[in-house]
Design a protein around this motif. Structure first.
Motif, PDB file in Angstrom:
ATOM      1  N   ASP A   1       7.165  13.463  -2.627  1.00  5.61           N
ATOM      2  CA  ASP A   1       6.057  13.567  -1.685  1.00  5.61           C
ATOM      3  C   ASP A   1       5.248  12.281  -1.528  1.00  5.61           C
ATOM      4  OD1 ASP A   1       5.295  13.851  -4.300  1.00  5.61           O
ATOM      5  OD2 ASP A   1       3.755  15.359  -3.919  1.00  5.61           O
ATOM      6  N   VAL A   2       5.743  11.182  -2.110  1.00  5.31           N
ATOM      7  CA  VAL A   2       5.076   9.883  -1.924  1.00  5.31           C
ATOM      8  C   VAL A   2       5.476   9.314  -0.566  1.00  5.31           C
ATOM      9  CG1 VAL A   2       4.898   7.499  -2.748  1.00  5.31           C
ATOM     10  CG2 VAL A   2       4.976   9.398  -4.382  1.00  5.31           C
ATOM     11  N   GLU A   3       4.486   8.851   0.191  1.00  3.66           N
ATOM     12  CA  GLU A   3       4.766   8.301   1.520  1.00  3.66           C
ATOM     13  C   GLU A   3       5.418   6.922   1.425  1.00  3.66           C
ATOM     14  OE1 GLU A   3       1.298   8.366   3.974  1.00  3.66           O
ATOM     15  OE2 GLU A   3       0.885  10.498   3.603  1.00  3.66           O
ATOM     16  N   GLU A   4       6.037   6.493   2.525  1.00  5.05           N
ATOM     17  CA  GLU A   4       6.728   5.208   2.562  1.00  5.05           C
ATOM     18  C   GLU A   4       5.750   4.067   2.305  1.00  5.05           C
ATOM     19  OE1 GLU A   4      10.030   2.652   3.027  1.00  5.05           O
ATOM     20  OE2 GLU A   4       9.910   4.845   2.846  1.00  5.05           O
ATOM     21  N   PRO A   5       6.040   3.186   1.320  1.00  5.58           N
ATOM     22  CA  PRO A   5       5.138   2.058   1.049  1.00  5.58           C
ATOM     23  C   PRO A   5       5.048   1.119   2.256  1.00  5.58           C
ATOM     24  CG  PRO A   5       6.681   2.392  -0.762  1.00  5.58           C
ATOM     25  CD  PRO A   5       7.162   3.255   0.365  1.00  5.58           C
ATOM     26  N   ILE A   6       3.869   0.558   2.454  1.00  5.54           N
ATOM     27  CA  ILE A   6       3.629  -0.386   3.541  1.00  5.54           C
ATOM     28  C   ILE A   6       3.467  -1.780   2.938  1.00  5.54           C
ATOM     29  CG2 ILE A   6       2.103  -1.036   5.434  1.00  5.54           C
ATOM     30  CD1 ILE A   6       1.296   1.898   5.651  1.00  5.54           C
ATOM     31  N   VAL A   7       4.343  -2.699   3.303  1.00  9.41           N
ATOM     32  CA  VAL A   7       4.294  -4.083   2.821  1.00  9.41           C
ATOM     33  C   VAL A   7       3.779  -4.954   3.957  1.00  9.41           C
ATOM     34  CG1 VAL A   7       5.604  -6.009   1.852  1.00  9.41           C
ATOM     35  CG2 VAL A   7       6.231  -3.657   1.265  1.00  9.41           C
ATOM     36  N   SER A   8       2.670  -5.636   3.741  1.00  5.29           N
ATOM     37  CA  SER A   8       2.073  -6.444   4.805  1.00  5.29           C
ATOM     38  C   SER A   8       1.500  -7.719   4.225  1.00  5.29           C
ATOM     39  CB  SER A   8       0.975  -5.650   5.525  1.00  5.29           C
ATOM     40  OG  SER A   8      -0.013  -5.228   4.605  1.00  5.29           O
ATOM     41  N   ASP A   9       1.424  -8.753   5.075  1.00 10.72           N
ATOM     42  CA  ASP A   9       0.782  -9.996   4.661  1.00 10.72           C
ATOM     43  C   ASP A   9      -0.590 -10.077   5.305  1.00 10.72           C
ATOM     44  OD1 ASP A   9       1.555 -10.330   7.242  1.00 10.72           O
ATOM     45  OD2 ASP A   9       2.501 -12.276   6.983  1.00 10.72           O
ATOM     46  N   ILE A  10      -1.421 -10.983   4.811  1.00  8.07           N
ATOM     47  CA  ILE A  10      -2.774 -11.145   5.339  1.00  8.07           C
ATOM     48  C   ILE A  10      -2.721 -12.113   6.514  1.00  8.07           C
ATOM     49  CG2 ILE A  10      -5.113 -11.953   4.823  1.00  8.07           C
ATOM     50  CD1 ILE A  10      -4.688 -11.112   1.958  1.00  8.07           C
ATOM     51  N   ASP A  11      -3.024 -11.602   7.692  1.00  6.07           N
ATOM     52  CA  ASP A  11      -2.987 -12.408   8.917  1.00  6.07           C
ATOM     53  C   ASP A  11      -4.403 -12.474   9.488  1.00  6.07           C
ATOM     54  OD1 ASP A  11      -2.469 -13.713  11.248  1.00  6.07           O
ATOM     55  OD2 ASP A  11      -0.912 -12.347  11.954  1.00  6.07           O
ATOM     56  N   PHE A  12      -4.968 -13.685   9.538  1.00  8.76           N
ATOM     57  CA  PHE A  12      -6.327 -13.837  10.041  1.00  8.76           C
ATOM     58  C   PHE A  12      -6.425 -13.497  11.521  1.00  8.76           C
ATOM     59  CE2 PHE A  12      -6.970 -16.088   6.123  1.00  8.76           C
ATOM     60  CZ  PHE A  12      -8.306 -15.872   5.824  1.00  8.76           C
ATOM     61  N   ALA A  13      -5.284 -13.486  12.212  1.00  4.91           N
ATOM     62  CA  ALA A  13      -5.309 -13.129  13.628  1.00  4.91           C
ATOM     63  C   ALA A  13      -5.676 -11.662  13.818  1.00  4.91           C
ATOM     64  CB  ALA A  13      -3.948 -13.419  14.273  1.00  4.91           C
TER      65      ALA A  13
ATOM     66  N   GLU B   1      -2.102  -8.205  -8.841  1.00  9.48           N
ATOM     67  CA  GLU B   1      -3.252  -7.349  -9.130  1.00  9.48           C
ATOM     68  C   GLU B   1      -3.040  -6.005  -8.440  1.00  9.48           C
ATOM     69  OE1 GLU B   1      -8.100  -7.206  -8.307  1.00  9.48           O
ATOM     70  OE2 GLU B   1      -6.881  -8.898  -7.619  1.00  9.48           O
ATOM     71  N   SER B   2      -3.431  -4.936  -9.099  1.00 10.63           N
ATOM     72  CA  SER B   2      -3.275  -3.612  -8.505  1.00 10.63           C
ATOM     73  C   SER B   2      -4.588  -2.846  -8.551  1.00 10.63           C
ATOM     74  CB  SER B   2      -2.180  -2.816  -9.221  1.00 10.63           C
ATOM     75  OG  SER B   2      -2.560  -2.536 -10.554  1.00 10.63           O
ATOM     76  N   ILE B   3      -4.792  -2.014  -7.533  1.00  9.65           N
ATOM     77  CA  ILE B   3      -5.963  -1.148  -7.453  1.00  9.65           C
ATOM     78  C   ILE B   3      -5.455   0.274  -7.237  1.00  9.65           C
ATOM     79  CG2 ILE B   3      -8.096  -0.644  -6.211  1.00  9.65           C
ATOM     80  CD1 ILE B   3      -8.107  -3.564  -5.286  1.00  9.65           C
ATOM     81  N   SER B   4      -5.769   1.156  -8.185  1.00  6.99           N
ATOM     82  CA  SER B   4      -5.305   2.543  -8.112  1.00  6.99           C
ATOM     83  C   SER B   4      -6.498   3.465  -7.916  1.00  6.99           C
ATOM     84  CB  SER B   4      -4.540   2.923  -9.390  1.00  6.99           C
ATOM     85  OG  SER B   4      -3.418   2.079  -9.585  1.00  6.99           O
ATOM     86  N   THR B   5      -6.547   4.115  -6.769  1.00  7.58           N
ATOM     87  CA  THR B   5      -7.601   5.075  -6.475  1.00  7.58           C
ATOM     88  C   THR B   5      -6.954   6.430  -6.219  1.00  7.58           C
ATOM     89  OG1 THR B   5      -7.551   4.494  -4.118  1.00  7.58           O
ATOM     90  CG2 THR B   5      -9.112   3.297  -5.509  1.00  7.58           C
ATOM     91  N   GLU B   6      -7.757   7.417  -5.912  1.00  4.11           N
ATOM     92  CA  GLU B   6      -7.227   8.763  -5.703  1.00  4.11           C
ATOM     93  C   GLU B   6      -6.279   8.792  -4.506  1.00  4.11           C
ATOM     94  OE1 GLU B   6      -8.798  13.348  -5.041  1.00  4.11           O
ATOM     95  OE2 GLU B   6     -10.192  11.734  -5.491  1.00  4.11           O
TER      96      GLU B   6
ATOM     97  N   THR C   1       0.842  -1.191   0.000  1.00  6.81           N
ATOM     98  CA  THR C   1       0.000   0.000   0.000  1.00  6.81           C
ATOM     99  C   THR C   1       0.882   1.247   0.000  1.00  6.81           C
ATOM    100  OG1 THR C   1      -1.680  -1.191   1.271  1.00  6.81           O
ATOM    101  CG2 THR C   1      -1.881   1.199   1.167  1.00  6.81           C
ATOM    102  N   THR C   2       0.648   2.127  -0.966  1.00  2.57           N
ATOM    103  CA  THR C   2       1.452   3.339  -1.093  1.00  2.57           C
ATOM    104  C   THR C   2       0.529   4.541  -1.240  1.00  2.57           C
ATOM    105  OG1 THR C   2       3.077   2.008  -2.319  1.00  2.57           O
ATOM    106  CG2 THR C   2       3.401   4.392  -2.278  1.00  2.57           C
ATOM    107  N   VAL C   3       0.792   5.583  -0.463  1.00  7.59           N
ATOM    108  CA  VAL C   3      -0.039   6.790  -0.474  1.00  7.59           C
ATOM    109  C   VAL C   3       0.703   7.914  -1.200  1.00  7.59           C
ATOM    110  CG1 VAL C   3      -1.194   8.526   0.944  1.00  7.59           C
ATOM    111  CG2 VAL C   3      -1.181   6.129   1.666  1.00  7.59           C
ATOM    112  N   TYR C   4      -0.006   8.516  -2.170  1.00  7.14           N
ATOM    113  CA  TYR C   4       0.517   9.658  -2.914  1.00  7.14           C
ATOM    114  C   TYR C   4      -0.516  10.779  -2.795  1.00  7.14           C
ATOM    115  CZ  TYR C   4       2.725  12.173  -6.839  1.00  7.14           C
ATOM    116  OH  TYR C   4       3.372  13.110  -7.625  1.00  7.14           O
ATOM    117  N   PRO C   5      -0.390  11.632  -1.776  1.00  4.26           N
ATOM    118  CA  PRO C   5      -1.427  12.631  -1.483  1.00  4.26           C
ATOM    119  C   PRO C   5      -1.751  13.512  -2.677  1.00  4.26           C
ATOM    120  CG  PRO C   5       0.202  12.542   0.283  1.00  4.26           C
ATOM    121  CD  PRO C   5       0.748  11.735  -0.847  1.00  4.26           C
ATOM    122  N   GLY C   6      -3.060  13.626  -2.985  1.00  3.05           N
ATOM    123  CA  GLY C   6      -3.523  14.525  -4.028  1.00  3.05           C
ATOM    124  C   GLY C   6      -3.401  14.011  -5.443  1.00  3.05           C
ATOM    125  N   ALA C   7      -2.831  12.819  -5.649  1.00  2.00           N
ATOM    126  CA  ALA C   7      -2.635  12.310  -7.008  1.00  2.00           C
ATOM    127  C   ALA C   7      -3.926  11.694  -7.547  1.00  2.00           C
ATOM    128  CB  ALA C   7      -1.518  11.273  -7.024  1.00  2.00           C
TER     129      ALA C   7
END
Length: 208
Positions: free
Chosen positions: A122-134, A81-86, A48-54
């Motif tokens: 101005d792009v924020e630090e990407p967050i790399v995470s796995d899916i944990d059901f816990a 797969e990628s999902i690009s939103t505002e 997940t990567t945040v690019y404010p205002g893009a």
């Protein structure tokens, strides 16, 4: 000698052996530890990567495609797969089941480190995470009221404190209701007369 003939000639032994297997199986089933919420690992990594205002187009071309290009070199990938939103890029990397999830996360993180060198400042630090059901909620409590939403929020906060005090509860998230808010309306003319500016008001509130 056929096994059927052997079984017929030793009927008593066969019956005793069968009973022993049945009793042993029942005892093993009863004593076997069981979890109501077993830990399940899914070989999926989310970036997940945040690019404010893009805009979504800029997010896709600048972030998502760049991340996909670098991550594609990681071994054991089943699908990307990628999902690009505002302002937000989400890249979902699915691995084959035999891929070690810790190794997959490390390799994806290294690929993202390479990709982010091409990102704007101005792009924020990407967050790399796995899916944990816990991390998924195992209990949802809904509160309804005929009264005010403010009172409902106060009741929910009390319930939140009670649930968090229960042994084994990791975290309780509270959503909805109305939170109390205090608005401060500034008289600019009076404030200028006292030689103050809005930041003086903000600092005074913060100190209190």
């Amino acid at each position: 000698m056929k096994i059927t003939d052997l079984s017929i000639d030793n009927r008593t032994a066969v019956v005793v052996l069968t009973l022993a297997l049945v009793v042993g199986g029942v005892l093993a089933y009863i004593s076997l530890p069981k979890e109501s919420e077993p830990q399940i690992e899914i070989a999926t990594i989310v970036v997940t990567t945040v690019y404010p205002g893009a805009s979504p187009d800029d997010v896709e071309s600048i972030l998502s495609q760049e991340i996909e290009r670098e991550v594609a070199s990681v071994s054991g990938i089943d699908e990307i797969e990628s999902i690009s939103t505002e302002g937000v890029s989400t890249v979902i990397v699915e691995f084959f089941p035999d891929k070690d999830i810790d190794e997959a996360a490390r390799e994806v993180r290294e690929a993202v480190d390479v990709a982010k060198t091409e990102f704007p400042a101005d792009v924020e630090e990407p967050i790399v995470s796995d899916i944990d059901f816990a991390d998924f909620p195992v209990l949802t409590v809904n509160l309804l009221t005929d009264g005010s939403l403010t009172a409902l929020r106060a009741t929910a906060e009390d319930l939140q404190d009670e649930i968090e005090s229960v042994s084994g509860v990791s975290e309780v998230d509270l959503l909805g209701g109305l939170q109390r808010e205090v608005q401060v309306n500034i008289d600019l003319a009076a404030m200028q007369g006292y030689g103050l500016d809005p930041f003086d008001v903000v600092r005074a509130i913060q100190k209190e």
